[in-house]
Design a protein around this motif. Structure first.
Motif, PDB file in Angstrom:
ATOM      1  N   GLY A  25       0.823  -0.986   0.093  1.00 18.78           N
ATOM      2  CA  GLY A  25       0.149  -0.036   0.220  1.00 18.78           C
ATOM      3  C   GLY A  25       0.689   1.316  -0.031  1.00 18.78           C
ATOM      4  N   ASP A  26       0.476   2.273  -0.837  1.00 23.02           N
ATOM      5  CA  ASP A  26       1.674   3.432  -1.101  1.00 23.02           C
ATOM      6  C   ASP A  26       1.527   4.273   0.006  1.00 23.02           C
ATOM      7  OD1 ASP A  26       2.019   2.625  -3.687  1.00 23.02           O
ATOM      8  OD2 ASP A  26       0.360   3.777  -4.359  1.00 23.02           O
ATOM      9  N   ASP A  27       0.417   4.494   0.753  1.00 19.96           N
ATOM     10  CA  ASP A  27       0.256   5.403   1.942  1.00 19.96           C
ATOM     11  C   ASP A  27       1.046   4.583   3.050  1.00 19.96           C
ATOM     12  OD1 ASP A  27      -1.402   7.121   0.521  1.00 19.96           O
ATOM     13  OD2 ASP A  27      -3.115   6.701   1.763  1.00 19.96           O
ATOM     14  N   LEU A  28       0.842   3.218   3.480  1.00 19.82           N
ATOM     15  CA  LEU A  28       1.400   2.493   4.290  1.00 19.82           C
ATOM     16  C   LEU A  28       2.877   2.753   4.144  1.00 19.82           C
ATOM     17  CD1 LEU A  28       1.435   0.681   6.935  1.00 19.82           C
ATOM     18  CD2 LEU A  28       1.146  -1.147   5.177  1.00 19.82           C
ATOM     19  N   ARG A  29       3.602   2.412   2.862  1.00 21.19           N
ATOM     20  CA  ARG A  29       4.816   2.917   2.747  1.00 21.19           C
ATOM     21  C   ARG A  29       5.514   3.951   2.947  1.00 21.19           C
ATOM     22  NH1 ARG A  29       3.179  -0.476  -2.537  1.00 21.19           N
ATOM     23  NH2 ARG A  29       4.035  -2.607  -2.197  1.00 21.19           N
ATOM     24  N   ILE A  91       3.547  14.792   6.319  1.00 25.56           N
ATOM     25  CA  ILE A  91       3.430  13.865   5.211  1.00 25.56           C
ATOM     26  C   ILE A  91       2.228  12.676   6.039  1.00 25.56           C
ATOM     27  CG2 ILE A  91       4.026  11.941   3.870  1.00 25.56           C
ATOM     28  CD1 ILE A  91       6.275  13.717   2.870  1.00 25.56           C
ATOM     29  N   VAL A  92       2.668  12.414   7.354  1.00 25.74           N
ATOM     30  CA  VAL A  92       2.233  11.473   8.125  1.00 25.74           C
ATOM     31  C   VAL A  92       0.850  11.832   8.370  1.00 25.74           C
ATOM     32  CG1 VAL A  92       2.302   9.912  10.340  1.00 25.74           C
ATOM     33  CG2 VAL A  92       4.357  10.173   8.812  1.00 25.74           C
ATOM     34  N   GLU A  93       0.811  12.965   9.158  1.00 27.25           N
ATOM     35  CA  GLU A  93      -0.340  13.648   9.353  1.00 27.25           C
ATOM     36  C   GLU A  93      -1.443  13.979   8.471  1.00 27.25           C
ATOM     37  OE1 GLU A  93      -1.142  17.952  11.018  1.00 27.25           O
ATOM     38  OE2 GLU A  93      -1.373  16.660  12.798  1.00 27.25           O
ATOM     39  N   ALA A  94      -0.931  14.059   6.889  1.00 28.89           N
ATOM     40  CA  ALA A  94      -1.846  14.142   5.976  1.00 28.89           C
ATOM     41  C   ALA A  94      -2.402  12.882   5.575  1.00 28.89           C
ATOM     42  CB  ALA A  94      -1.021  15.021   4.717  1.00 28.89           C
ATOM     43  N   LEU A  95      -1.700  11.782   5.572  1.00 31.55           N
ATOM     44  CA  LEU A  95      -2.150  10.621   5.379  1.00 31.55           C
ATOM     45  C   LEU A  95      -3.126   9.654   6.465  1.00 31.55           C
ATOM     46  CD1 LEU A  95       0.914   9.169   3.321  1.00 31.55           C
ATOM     47  CD2 LEU A  95      -1.116  10.019   2.450  1.00 31.55           C
ATOM     48  N   ALA A  96      -2.607   9.965   7.708  1.00 31.15           N
ATOM     49  CA  ALA A  96      -3.010   9.304   8.760  1.00 31.15           C
ATOM     50  C   ALA A  96      -4.481   9.653   9.288  1.00 31.15           C
ATOM     51  CB  ALA A  96      -2.035   9.232  10.007  1.00 31.15           C
ATOM     52  N   LEU A  97      -5.230   8.896   9.886  1.00 29.49           N
ATOM     53  CA  LEU A  97      -6.233   9.358  10.463  1.00 29.49           C
ATOM     54  C   LEU A  97      -5.955   9.836  11.851  1.00 29.49           C
ATOM     55  CD1 LEU A  97      -8.398   5.963   9.919  1.00 29.49           C
ATOM     56  CD2 LEU A  97      -8.815   8.265   8.937  1.00 29.49           C
TER      57      LEU A  97
END
Length: 118
Positions: A25-29, A91-97
């Motif tokens: 998964g792209d977001d996970l990577r 980036i983490v904040e933008a992708l993560a819940l």
């Protein structure tokens, strides 16, 4: 990749793409890469870390990177135009819940939770 997934490694730059290839998964990577890179840059190259990926009861995927330094906490910064670093947690904040830090007596864990891919 079967969950739960965990790998212990030494935080060096060549480990980042190796761990990226282990997860799906792209977001996970991207989140795994950013959290591991933060350890390399802010705690120090050669730090022993554990990377965990697991499913939560709420139907999310949780990424957790643990290191032995309880004093060096991640700080979310606003990236300056032209800067070559400082965007990782953004980036983490933008992708993560959601994301956070758990401190233990002998280290800390920086984690984030993502929507689980179908």
């Amino acid at each position: 990749m079967t969950l739960p997934f965990a790998v212990e490694l030494i935080a060096v730059p060549k480990a980042v793409p190796e761990v990226r290839r282990m997860v799906e998964g792209d977001d996970l990577r991207l989140c795994v890469s950013e959290l591991l890179t933060n350890v390399i840059r802010h705690v120090g190259e050669g730090t022993p870390v554990t990377v965990r990926v697991e499913a939560t009861r709420e139907g999310r995927t949780r990424v957790a990177v643990s290191d032995p330094d309880p004093r060096v906490w991640p700080v979310l910064r606003e990236a300056v135009d032209g800067a070559e670093s400082g965007r990782g947690l953004g980036i983490v904040e933008a992708l993560a819940l959601r994301w956070g830090v758990e401190q233990g007596p002998y280290g800390k864990t920086v984690w984030c939770e993502l929507r689980r891919a179908p």
